[in-house]
Design an enzyme around this catalytic site. Structure first.
Site, short mmCIF file in Angstrom:
data_model
loop_
_atom_site.label_atom_id
_atom_site.label_comp_id
_atom_site.label_asym_id
_atom_site.label_seq_id
_atom_site.Cartn_x
_atom_site.Cartn_y
_atom_site.Cartn_z
N LYS A 141 50.35 33.66 36.46
CA LYS A 141 49.09 34.35 36.17
C LYS A 141 48.00 33.35 35.79
O LYS A 141 48.25 32.40 35.05
CB LYS A 141 49.29 35.33 35.00
CG LYS A 141 48.08 36.24 34.75
CD LYS A 141 47.91 37.25 35.86
CE LYS A 141 46.59 38.01 35.77
NZ LYS A 141 45.42 37.16 36.15
N SER A 178 43.10 36.30 30.74
CA SER A 178 43.87 37.25 31.56
C SER A 178 45.36 36.99 31.60
O SER A 178 46.09 37.76 32.22
CB SER A 178 43.32 37.30 32.98
OG SER A 178 42.09 37.98 33.02
N LYS A 219 47.43 39.97 30.81
CA LYS A 219 47.86 41.01 31.75
C LYS A 219 49.34 40.92 32.09
O LYS A 219 49.93 41.89 32.55
CB LYS A 219 47.01 40.97 33.01
CG LYS A 219 45.54 41.30 32.75
CD LYS A 219 44.73 41.32 34.04
CE LYS A 219 43.28 41.70 33.76
NZ LYS A 219 42.40 40.54 33.68
N SER A 240 43.51 40.14 39.30
CA SER A 240 43.37 40.20 37.83
C SER A 240 42.44 41.34 37.42
O SER A 240 41.51 41.17 36.64
CB SER A 240 42.84 38.87 37.29
OG SER A 240 43.12 38.71 35.92
#
Length: 271
Positions: free
Chosen positions: A219, A52, A55, A111
């Site tokens: 993140k 992720s 993202k 997320s």
């Protein structure tokens, strides 16, 4: 928005002499976001899945053209995509129309793969078109060891995307120059009250590093193929330090390692 930000590329500066760095347990990279000085490079060029962390690029590409007030229509296929792929979600509801500014929280905090799909579908236009923009942006940033196959980092039947700790640090440095990304990534929880466009939502950040003095994001990520990943950043004496940890085997250790690295890197910058 992002297109107006200065780019950090071509990071080749050597690490400075100093105390031994904290131990890392997979590919790792730490740098000064302003100068590009490399403070730690452990297997930073190894190509691996980044889950992720993908993202962050999704947010960056969207905000190159989208206005924060733009409304994104949530569709059933956005929700089904996240559920069928086993991804984490922002629990979006089909029919809701959510401003880009608010959808960024759904993308980055829990997320949400559903949020990533909705944004990619809208701003490609179409997911395939959006992924092409992600890869073109990676080339523009000098991320030459990165290839995206979707907007969320979930495994794909035809093969996962890949990147490196170095490339993800370059992305982190540039993404944090976008005020909305920096604000969202540093938010521990966010609520969206219901109105005639959407129902209410509440999202909590998966980043346990937040709350550490100076930490500002960025993140988290996890898949079986990628292991536990973390793109992190902190401010020290007016300077932003960014780092990336990939393919960790223990979820909690990525946060304690990042905290130790930020402290260590700040000391080196001050020396």
């Amino acid at each position: 928005m992002a297109g107006a930000c200065a780019l950090v590329t071509g990071l080749t500066a050597p690490a400075h002499a100093g105390a031994t760095a904290p131990s890392v347990y997979g590919p790792a990279y730490v740098m000064d976001a302003q100068s590009g000085d490399v403070l730690l490079n452990h297997e930073g060029a190894e190509r691996v899945p980044v889950a992720s962390l993908t993202k962050t690029m999704t947010a960056y590409v969207v905000l190159k053209t989208a206005k924060p007030t733009d409304l994104v229509q949530i569709r059933s296929r956005d929700v089904a995509y996240a559920e069928d792929g086993g991804g984490t979600t922002a629990d979006l509801r089909p029919g809701d129309r959510i401003p880009v500014r608010e959808l960024m929280y759904g993308l980055m905090l829990p997320s949400g793969a559903d949020a990533a799909h909705a944004l990619a579908r809208t701003y490609g236009p179409g997911v395939d078109g959006f992924v092409a923009k992600m890869n073109a942006t990676a080339r523009e940033l000098g991320m030459n060891d990165t290839h995206y196959v979707n907007a969320d980092g979930l495994p794909m039947p035809g093969g996962d995307g890949y990147s490196t700790a170095r490339d993800q640090a370059v992305l982190a440095a540039n993404a944090l120059r976008v005020p909305l990304i920096k604000r969202v990534a540093g938010t521990r929880w966010h609520s969206l009250d219901a109105d005639d466009q959407h129902r209410s939502y509440e999202w909590r950040n998966t980043n346990r590093l937040l709350g550490t003095p100076g930490a500002i994001g960025l993140k988290t990520g996890f898949t079986r193929a990628a292991g536990y990943c973390l793109a992190f950043a902190g401010e020290s004496d007016g300077r932003v330090l960014v780092g990336v940890l990939l393919d960790e085997s223990l979820s909690s250790r990525r946060f304690s390692t990042a905290e130790a690295l930020l402290s260590w890197a700040a000391d080196r910058r001050a020396a």
